[in-house]
Design an enzyme around this catalytic site. Structure first.
Site, PDB file in Angstrom:
ATOM      1  N   ASP A  92     -37.089  -7.030  49.188  1.00 43.40           N
ATOM      2  CA  ASP A  92     -36.156  -8.152  49.225  1.00 43.40           C
ATOM      3  C   ASP A  92     -35.324  -8.046  50.508  1.00 43.40           C
ATOM      4  OD1 ASP A  92     -34.698 -10.363  48.504  1.00 43.40           O
ATOM      5  OD2 ASP A  92     -33.361  -9.290  47.158  1.00 43.40           O
ATOM      6  N   GLU A  97     -36.354  -2.821  46.768  1.00 38.04           N
ATOM      7  CA  GLU A  97     -35.358  -3.047  45.719  1.00 38.04           C
ATOM      8  C   GLU A  97     -35.911  -2.626  44.365  1.00 38.04           C
ATOM      9  OE1 GLU A  97     -33.403  -6.885  43.502  1.00 38.04           O
ATOM     10  OE2 GLU A  97     -33.014  -6.698  45.659  1.00 38.04           O
ATOM     11  N   ASN A 155     -25.916  -7.626  36.621  1.00 37.49           N
ATOM     12  CA  ASN A 155     -26.207  -8.842  35.864  1.00 37.49           C
ATOM     13  C   ASN A 155     -25.750  -8.666  34.428  1.00 37.49           C
ATOM     14  OD1 ASN A 155     -27.903 -10.460  37.876  1.00 37.49           O
ATOM     15  ND2 ASN A 155     -28.918  -8.470  37.897  1.00 37.49           N
TER      16      ASN A 155
END
Length: 499
Positions: A92, A97, A155
């Site tokens: 990424d 990642e 997240n």
């Protein structure tokens, strides 16, 4: 909840190395080692919508696309792998990642995040076996100290019904101040480290606005990406881009544990006091630039507080919230998060160096001050920058953090045996269990997968997509027995379809 971490890349003696190719080499080397069939499931991009904004609109694709980003996964030599532990390993923005599988508690975040470090270290070792390749060093940090920053994004799944304005109002001061607990520490001030000094956070100088959709330009304290990777009618995924990449297990544990608590309080409408800060972007940087922890920020109600005091305000609110909601039935991890949070904040106010066994920035500052005292080094010494970087090296025998752990100088949250297992095994209490187990049991029949689906190729006229829109379904309790008795992917698809 989960963490996705971009790792810094360096090829010693090769300053002009193509970072994209080096990162692809690392990812593909690990993928080739772990693939059991010679072919790998691809990542399914069909349901992704990174340009949808939580404020109710969607950006057109062209202006938002980073011109340096690859057009698609083919440009990466298929460097995009789904692992049997439910994680995603890919390239990424020219960095390898590791995106951890979804988990339900902060301890498991630490476990699979630490497993990601081990995966990266193993991937770099495997890359050395490719003929003609040079050693690739990987660093779990956030900046090259030349003006480039790369992210460690958290997240959190939240109720869609939670007003986004309440998230912004109550979370912004928390993010401005939580760096005193979970900052990774950095030599140099400013995005390109032009000014000498030491600061608490690696990411603070790279944030420019309070609220926005971008992640690489004009970075916002509150990111508005509205891409839930779940049932969009019920859920939103809060995409947090402001945190540092932590080596310390305790720092990661507190980072996600305290944030999850604050989010629960926001969902339940708990906050009756406004802790909003005047000029939050400037306050974020000012707190980071003052490792003495004495800088005062001004709240909109006129009060002045240090970052530690602002965090203590959040702690007191969280303590009352937990007592009100759970009483004596509070779960052990929540109780532990509150206890550690209070302890760390209390010691930071009296003697920050007493937190050197728990917090990255304190441990790093202690090491650097030792070098400064011994060798009379100023903060602009290149040697200190090298020590800073070496702290984050993922190699067990080279990284300064790893060497401190080996000497018993860091408190840990999980065991190394657990971490080793988590490199290949998924968590059992989320849909990541279904994804990971399918990849392990039916590697040749899984054509593609994503966070919210697994796609099978079982030799029929069309591919068979199994949606996984409910993150708490697809667990071991839910599908473990089913997977055990389905010898083939076709058996599984038929069973799920009721055939």
């Amino acid at each position: 909840m989960g963490i996705e971490t971009e790792y810094g890349v360096s090829v010693p003696g090769q300053p002009n190395t193509n970072q994209m190719l080096a990162s692809s080499l690392v990812v593909n080397s690990y993928a080739n080692r772990t693939s059991s069939s010679g072919s790998r499931a691809r990542w399914d991009f069909e349901e992704e919508s990174p340009l949808r904004d939580a404020r109710g609109f969607e950006l057109p694709r062209e202006p938002a696309v980073d011109p340096s980003a690859p057009a698609n996964e083919d440009d990466l030599g298929l460097a995009n792998v789904i692992l049997t532990n439910g994680a995603r390993l890919y390239v990424d923005h020219a960095h390898p990642e590791f995106s951890s599988p979804e988990v339900t508690n902060p301890r498991d975040v630490v476990l699979w995040d630490k497993a990601g470090e081990r995966v990266m270290a193993e991937a770099a070792r495997r890359a050395l076996t490719v003929p003609g390749s040079k050693p690739v060093n990987l660093y779990k940090n956030n900046t090259d100290n030349k003006g480039v920053s790369y992210g460690c994004h958290e997240n959190y799944l939240m109720a869609r019904s939670t007003p986004f304005g309440e998230i912004v109002r109550n979370l912004t001061p928390f993010f401005v101040s939580r760096q005193v607990v979970c900052g990774a520490g950095r030599v140099g001030l400013g995005v390109d480290s032009r000014e000498a000094g030491f600061q608490i956070s690696q990411r603070a100088d790279f944030f420019e606005v309070e609220v926005g959709l971008e992640t690489t330009l004009k970075r916002p304290i509150i990111n508005t990406r509205d891409e839930p990777h779940a049932d969009p009618e019920k859920y939103r995924r809060l995409h947090v881009i402001i945190g540092d990449a932590n080596m310390s297990e305790v720092a990661t544990y507190l980072k996600v544990g305290t944030t999850a608590l604050v989010l629960a309080m926001i969902e339940d409408g708990w906050f009756s006091v406004d802790l909003s800060v005047d000029g939050p972007v400037a306050a974020l940087r000012a707190i980071s630039h003052d490792p003495s922890l004495k800088h005062l920020v001004t709240l909109r109600d006129g009060r002045k507080m240090t970052g530690v005091q602002l965090q203590m305000e959040y702690f007191e609110q969280a303590r009352k919230y937990v007592e009100n909601r759970f009483g004596s039935d509070v779960d052990p991890q929540t109780a532990d998060i509150l206890s550690r949070w209070e302890s760390v904040l209390g010691r930071l106010e009296v003697d920050p160096m007493s937190c050197s066994r728990e917090l990255d920035w304190v441990a790093k500052l202690s090491i650097l001050e030792g070098y400064r005292s011994r060798d009379a080094l100023a903060w602009d010494s290149p040697r200190l920058e090298l020590v800073d970087l070496q702290y984050h090296d993922v190699r067990p025998d080279k990284g300064l953090y790893n060497r401190l752990v080996e000497r018993g100088r860091f408190d840990l949250v999980v065991s190394e045996d657990e971490v080793t297992r988590a490199m290949t095994e998924p968590p059992e209490d989320t849909r990541a269990f279904f994804r990971g187990r399918c990849l392990a049991r039916y590697p040749q029949q899984v054509a593609a997968a994503s966070w919210d689906s697994v796609i099978f190729d079982i030799g029929r006229d069309s591919l068979q997509r199994v949606p996984t829109l409910e993150p708490l379904r697809g667990t071991r309790a839910h599908v473990g027995e089913l997977l055990d008795r389905c010898a083939t992917a076709a058996d599984l698809v038929d069973a799920l379809a009721g055939r």
